[in-house]
Design an enzyme around this catalytic site. Structure first.
Site, PDB file in Angstrom:
ATOM      1  N   GLU A   1       0.826  -1.359   0.125  1.00  0.00           N
ATOM      2  CA  GLU A   1       0.077  -0.159   0.378  1.00  0.00           C
ATOM      3  C   GLU A   1       0.725   1.560  -0.181  1.00  0.00           C
ATOM      4  O   GLU A   1       1.285   2.178   0.933  1.00  0.00           O
ATOM      5  CB  GLU A   1      -1.345  -0.623   0.995  1.00  0.00           C
TER       6      GLU A   1
ATOM      7  N   HIS B   1      -2.009  -0.946  10.712  1.00  0.00           N
ATOM      8  CA  HIS B   1      -1.169  -2.652  10.512  1.00  0.00           C
ATOM      9  C   HIS B   1       0.442  -2.287  11.690  1.00  0.00           C
ATOM     10  O   HIS B   1       0.591  -0.739  11.314  1.00  0.00           O
ATOM     11  CB  HIS B   1      -0.588  -3.235   9.280  1.00  0.00           C
TER      12      HIS B   1
END
Length: 405
Positions: free
Chosen positions: A49, A267
């Site tokens: 990402e 995350h």
């Protein structure tokens, strides 16, 4: 014969959640990630990402001293390495959700797996980085067949590209819990080991979780069934040929950056210390998952793909029927226009606005339905092809006593 000295490799993996205009405090977090990577000096950095080329360029400039070699796959994936990168390859998964699910957006991201080949101390490493389709709902997971297909394609990609490698390393956000079907399929079919399960020493979030409730960026409602969080980010590895690989240490970040009130991402990062050593003599073929267990996993995966195939066929039929009805409506419009033209000759007025609106509506429905029909036709073909591949693999396993990697 004495064993060669061990090679120790420090690996960093993180889904950075760096979506331009959408991710909170993106630029500040990218700066903090770069600072940590510079400070700790990892040998390999696997990131997901990273959607902005500017963010990649900033990281590349900052890591030039510790990881001077890098590759950006332009699908959110990038790799930084302390050692020269010899080759690269990108494979985009054939199924990746639905274009009309705009609120999820996975289809537009083009989820992929990237491969970089690195040679360290006469050892050839195939390093894979990937990001699979998100789950969104544990109870009603409409994307499970697509994720299973992605796990299968990832396993096949690794099997067919790693034959010349000495060591295989996979890092990424797999969006699957450790016991999920896709993980069992991936590990069983490739023989990859889970660094968390095999680490001699672990430090970090309990159970190695990488989505945790006390991260301010996580969606708390999605983690309600999991009070400790979930583990969906992995470092997996295996040795090929005459090498052994062991995980000496595994760590995760635990929320906010030390001294700062924000985390690196939504995350947690996963960091592994791997020990690679050449055997004193060439090792024989290693046996992966026992054949009956692997056949069972393949059968379960095939069943899930078949369920997705039935759903895709229903959606294809529904969109095709909608397209036919829209076409009939357009034909009725043509007939109506001809009738009105006949009425004009008799001096009756022509309802231009109503005819135009109805024709525009029918044409819009026709184009939408035709597009959906085409999409679901491709989906059916991909699912059918995966089902046949799995059946062939099951037949191959059943014709030999053990499946060897």
């Amino acid at each position: 014969m004495e064993e060669d000295p061990a090679l120790r490799l420090r690996v960093f993996d993180l889904n950075c959640w760096a979506i331009r205009y959408l991710s909170k405090q993106r630029q500040e977090r990218i700066r903090l990630i770069g600072d940590r990577l510079c400070r700790e000096g990892f040998d390999l950095v696997l990131l997901q990402e990273i959607w902005s080329e500017r963010d990649y360029s900033d990281l590349k400039a900052k890591l030039g001293g510790c990881c001077p070699f890098s590759h950006y796959f332009r699908s959110g994936l990038c790799v930084f390495s302390k050692f020269p990168i010899l080759d690269t390859l990108l494979y985009q998964y054939s199924l990746n959700g639905y274009p009309y699910m705009l609120q999820h957006g996975d289809w537009f991201c083009g989820k992929s797996v990237g491969l970089v080949v690195v040679r360290i101390a006469e050892i050839t490493f195939n390093i894979y980085v990937t990001h699979l389709h998100a789950e969104y709902s544990r109870e009603k997971d409409a994307y499970l067949p697509h994720r299973v297909v992605q796990a299968w394609e990832l396993a096949q990609f690794i099997r067919h590209t790693a034959k010349a490698a000495d060591v295989v390393l996979l890092g990424g956000d797999l969006n699957m819990h450790p016991g999920d079907l896709g993980i069992r399929l991936l590990r069983g079919w490739t023989g990859l080991h889970d660094a968390f399960m095999e680490a001699k020493h672990f430090e970090g979030c309990k159970d190695g979780c990488t989505l945790i409730p006390n991260n301010c960026f996580t969606v708390k409602s999605e983690l309600q069934p999991f009070p400790l969080g979930i583990r969906i980010d992995y470092i997996l590895y295996k040795a090929v040929s005459s090498f052994t690989v062991k995980c000496e240490e595994l760590r995760t970040t635990t929320g906010t950056v030390p001294g700062v009130d924000i985390p690196y991402s939504d995350h947690e990062a996963v960091m592994a210390m791997l020990c690679i050593q050449r055997r004193g003599q060439t090792a024989g073929a290693t046996i992966g998952t026992a054949m009956p267990a692997l056949v069972e996993v393949l059968s379960e995966a095939r069943t899930e793909v078949c369920m997705g195939l039935l759903a895709a066929r229903r959606q294809r039929y529904s969109s095709g029927r909608m397209a036919v009805l829209a076409m009939l409506l357009l034909l009725l419009q043509v007939v109506g226009v001809l009738g009105v033209l006949g009425g004009l000759a008799a001096g009756k007025p022509f309802p231009t606005l109503s005819f135009s609106l109805l024709a525009f509506l029918a044409l819009a429905i026709l184009l939408l339905a035709a597009g959906l029909h085409l999409f679901h036709s491709i989906e059916v073909k991909m699912l059918q092809g995966t089902k046949e591949q799995m059946e062939m693999a099951m037949r191959g396993l059943q014709e030999q006593p053990l499946h060897r990697h």
